[in-house]
Design a protein around this motif. Sequence first.
Motif, PDB file in Angstrom:
ATOM      1  N   ILE A 111      26.656  70.736  82.312  1.00 28.83           N
ATOM      2  CA  ILE A 111      26.497  72.182  82.217  1.00 28.83           C
ATOM      3  C   ILE A 111      25.642  72.483  81.000  1.00 28.83           C
ATOM      4  CG2 ILE A 111      27.607  74.425  81.904  1.00 28.83           C
ATOM      5  CD1 ILE A 111      30.120  73.311  83.160  1.00 28.83           C
ATOM      6  N   GLY A 112      24.554  73.216  81.207  1.00 28.86           N
ATOM      7  CA  GLY A 112      23.735  73.704  80.108  1.00 28.86           C
ATOM      8  C   GLY A 112      23.770  75.217  80.092  1.00 28.86           C
ATOM      9  N   VAL A 118      23.015  73.372  85.763  1.00 32.10           N
ATOM     10  CA  VAL A 118      23.990  72.355  86.173  1.00 32.10           C
ATOM     11  C   VAL A 118      23.275  71.083  86.602  1.00 32.10           C
ATOM     12  CG1 VAL A 118      25.760  74.005  86.897  1.00 32.10           C
ATOM     13  CG2 VAL A 118      24.048  73.250  88.547  1.00 32.10           C
ATOM     14  N   GLY A 119      23.957  69.950  86.429  1.00 30.16           N
ATOM     15  CA  GLY A 119      23.493  68.696  87.003  1.00 30.16           C
ATOM     16  C   GLY A 119      22.626  67.837  86.119  1.00 30.16           C
ATOM     17  N   GLY A 120      22.592  68.103  84.815  1.00 28.96           N
ATOM     18  CA  GLY A 120      21.859  67.206  83.928  1.00 28.96           C
ATOM     19  C   GLY A 120      22.665  65.961  83.627  1.00 28.96           C
ATOM     20  N   GLY A 121      21.981  64.876  83.330  1.00 29.46           N
ATOM     21  CA  GLY A 121      22.650  63.621  82.986  1.00 29.46           C
ATOM     22  C   GLY A 121      21.650  62.501  82.965  1.00 29.46           C
ATOM     23  N   PHE A 122      21.842  61.505  82.067  1.00 29.53           N
ATOM     24  CA  PHE A 122      20.770  60.546  81.810  1.00 29.53           C
ATOM     25  C   PHE A 122      21.086  59.094  82.111  1.00 29.53           C
ATOM     26  CE2 PHE A 122      17.774  62.968  78.772  1.00 29.53           C
ATOM     27  CZ  PHE A 122      17.465  63.818  79.819  1.00 29.53           C
ATOM     28  N   GLY A 123      22.318  58.733  82.374  1.00 26.63           N
ATOM     29  CA  GLY A 123      22.609  57.329  82.628  1.00 26.63           C
ATOM     30  C   GLY A 123      21.955  56.828  83.907  1.00 26.63           C
ATOM     31  N   MET A 124      21.488  55.578  83.895  1.00 25.94           N
ATOM     32  CA  MET A 124      20.968  54.943  85.100  1.00 25.94           C
ATOM     33  C   MET A 124      21.127  53.440  84.954  1.00 25.94           C
ATOM     34  SD  MET A 124      16.832  54.877  84.970  1.00 25.94           S
ATOM     35  CE  MET A 124      15.967  53.757  83.870  1.00 25.94           C
ATOM     36  N   THR A 125      20.831  52.701  86.017  1.00 28.68           N
ATOM     37  CA  THR A 125      20.933  51.244  86.018  1.00 28.68           C
ATOM     38  C   THR A 125      19.601  50.659  86.448  1.00 28.68           C
ATOM     39  OG1 THR A 125      23.278  51.390  86.607  1.00 28.68           O
ATOM     40  CG2 THR A 125      22.185  49.264  86.949  1.00 28.68           C
ATOM     41  N   TYR A 126      19.101  49.685  85.688  1.00 25.79           N
ATOM     42  CA  TYR A 126      17.843  49.035  86.049  1.00 25.79           C
ATOM     43  C   TYR A 126      17.945  48.423  87.447  1.00 25.79           C
ATOM     44  CZ  TYR A 126      16.371  49.220  81.110  1.00 25.79           C
ATOM     45  OH  TYR A 126      16.012  49.615  79.857  1.00 25.79           O
ATOM     46  N   GLY A 127      16.864  48.561  88.206  1.00 23.85           N
ATOM     47  CA  GLY A 127      16.807  47.925  89.515  1.00 23.85           C
ATOM     48  C   GLY A 127      17.582  48.637  90.598  1.00 23.85           C
ATOM     49  N   GLU A 128      18.185  49.796  90.268  1.00 21.46           N
ATOM     50  CA  GLU A 128      18.934  50.567  91.258  1.00 21.46           C
ATOM     51  C   GLU A 128      18.349  51.966  91.312  1.00 21.46           C
ATOM     52  OE1 GLU A 128      23.170  50.316  90.881  1.00 21.46           O
ATOM     53  OE2 GLU A 128      23.137  48.168  90.403  1.00 21.46           O
TER      54      GLU A 128
END
Length: 571
Positions: free
Chosen positions: A227-228, A246-256
């Motif tokens: 939430i911003g 709504v819906g911000g977020g930064f985590g991710m996984t390499y190769g996915e």
Amino acid sequence: MVELKPEHSPVEHIKANSNRLRGSIAEGLLDKASGAIADDDTQLTKFHGIYQQDDRRLRDERRHQKLEPYYQFMIRLRLPGGVLSPQEWLALDDLAHRHGNATLRLTTRQTFQFHGVLKEHLKPLMQGINAAGLDTRGGCGDVNRNVIANTNPHRSALHAEVHDYTRSLSERLLWHSRAYEELWLDAAPNEAPEYEPLYGETYMPRKFKIAIAVPPENDCDVFANDIGLIGIADDDGGLAGFNVAVGGGFGMTYGEPETYPRLGSVIGYIDKQYVVDVAEQIVAIQRDFGDRVERKHARLKYTIDDRGLDWFRDTLAERLGYPLAAAQPYEFKHNGDRYGWIEGTDGHYHLTLFIAAGRIADFDDYALMSGVRELASIHHGEIRLTGNQNLIFANVPATERERFDAVIERYGLDAGQRSSALRRASMACVAFPTCGLAMAEAERYIPAFIDKLEAIMKAAGLGDDERITVRMTGCPNGCARPYLAEIALTGRALGKYNVYLGGNPSGERLNKLYRENIGEEEILETLEPLIQRYASERNAGEAFGDFVIRAGIIAATREGRDFHEQTPSHT
């Protein structure tokens, strides 16, 4: 509320069977045969603000000696809006020396982390934090985390009012189990039934984050959050309400590629008196519809992208009983801090100190922690932590500036302000040696990397006042918000990084992968010609991130689902 199902992830089952976040933590704390706690309990202590880690420098040596890893803990405070008193600062400084590694780490979420805490020091530290009037409840875990906001409530009446909402939101969205009081403060169990009115038995699918920004400043990177809230002024300069993203977020996984960073989407406007209710219903929607099977897919950003923004607006309106109004106009101009002395609207002054990578410590050639301690001992206003890992002494009377300046000169605390704009715009996560997710260095490496980048900029004719946002993380997760930087390095292996280009100075555009899995020499060889081109070909006032897009070096990226699309050319 969510019903536990067999296909739910193991963490969901741990939460549901935890006796509301107690688990066997109490028994683990009494076990002197190990410096660790049980594996399942390491998921539960996060809700209490505690991560189990180990010193990775000693892993091989201890393995050869047939010893368990050198376990230690990181403790993160809940500190809405990043505000504390000088007395609270001094108490935390003392606790860091008695129970931690004699440092304090300022985080990108306006709070503190203690590092190097051994198991036998956990309870004394937690009790010391409580005695100081602070807590760590919800510092980590699958709940709402620390609510952050623009850095200085004394800059204007509007800023002050916005800051009040960080505490209101934090209190409304706090978890309620008495496990915290029983485990850490030795409270007697309460025989009355416990009930989590918002979170239920399984809490949230993953962590949840909220930020508040006041245009034109976006120093908290408001669009990087679930939430911003964007403060909108009324005709008299006070707070009227908020645009809601709504819906911000930064985590991710390499190769996915199904995992990606995402910017928050603005879905409307709400008057200020209803904003806490709106936030609670957004949390409840994610509680009910977030993915509890695949944790990598469990953030609000994926719920929205899977179901659609129109579905989310309609669901929110149904739960509230009314729709949000149309979003109000706003403009962000920058997402950095302002250093040195700044005068507020009431004639008081506010001092922002640059803290390299957020680490407060006494270094061999720089007694930073001692100097800050002395400032805190003479200060009668507030101390604020910024979302960029820096420190503000707020609300200093004009008559006190001379005393402050004497301490600043004695300890060289203005050294950061005298450094280049490039260095002041840099940020890094903790990474090695304690973060278990780190693949490469970040905090310990970024000062040397900035040295080399400064030399390249100087050779290109760019002065110390030229600001390019540089962020570095030891893994692909978003602790230092790398995917908004004009230049970002995310760790792939020891000494190897991905290089991303193309964020903008207002925090409203994602960057994109430019080079993959390369070391320092190749990174510098990659950046040098780009910086030379920037120096010679840029338009007046054009930022580096904007230039690399205009020049066709990298594609502009605003949608998370476009993040992994390849740029046609790297020429």
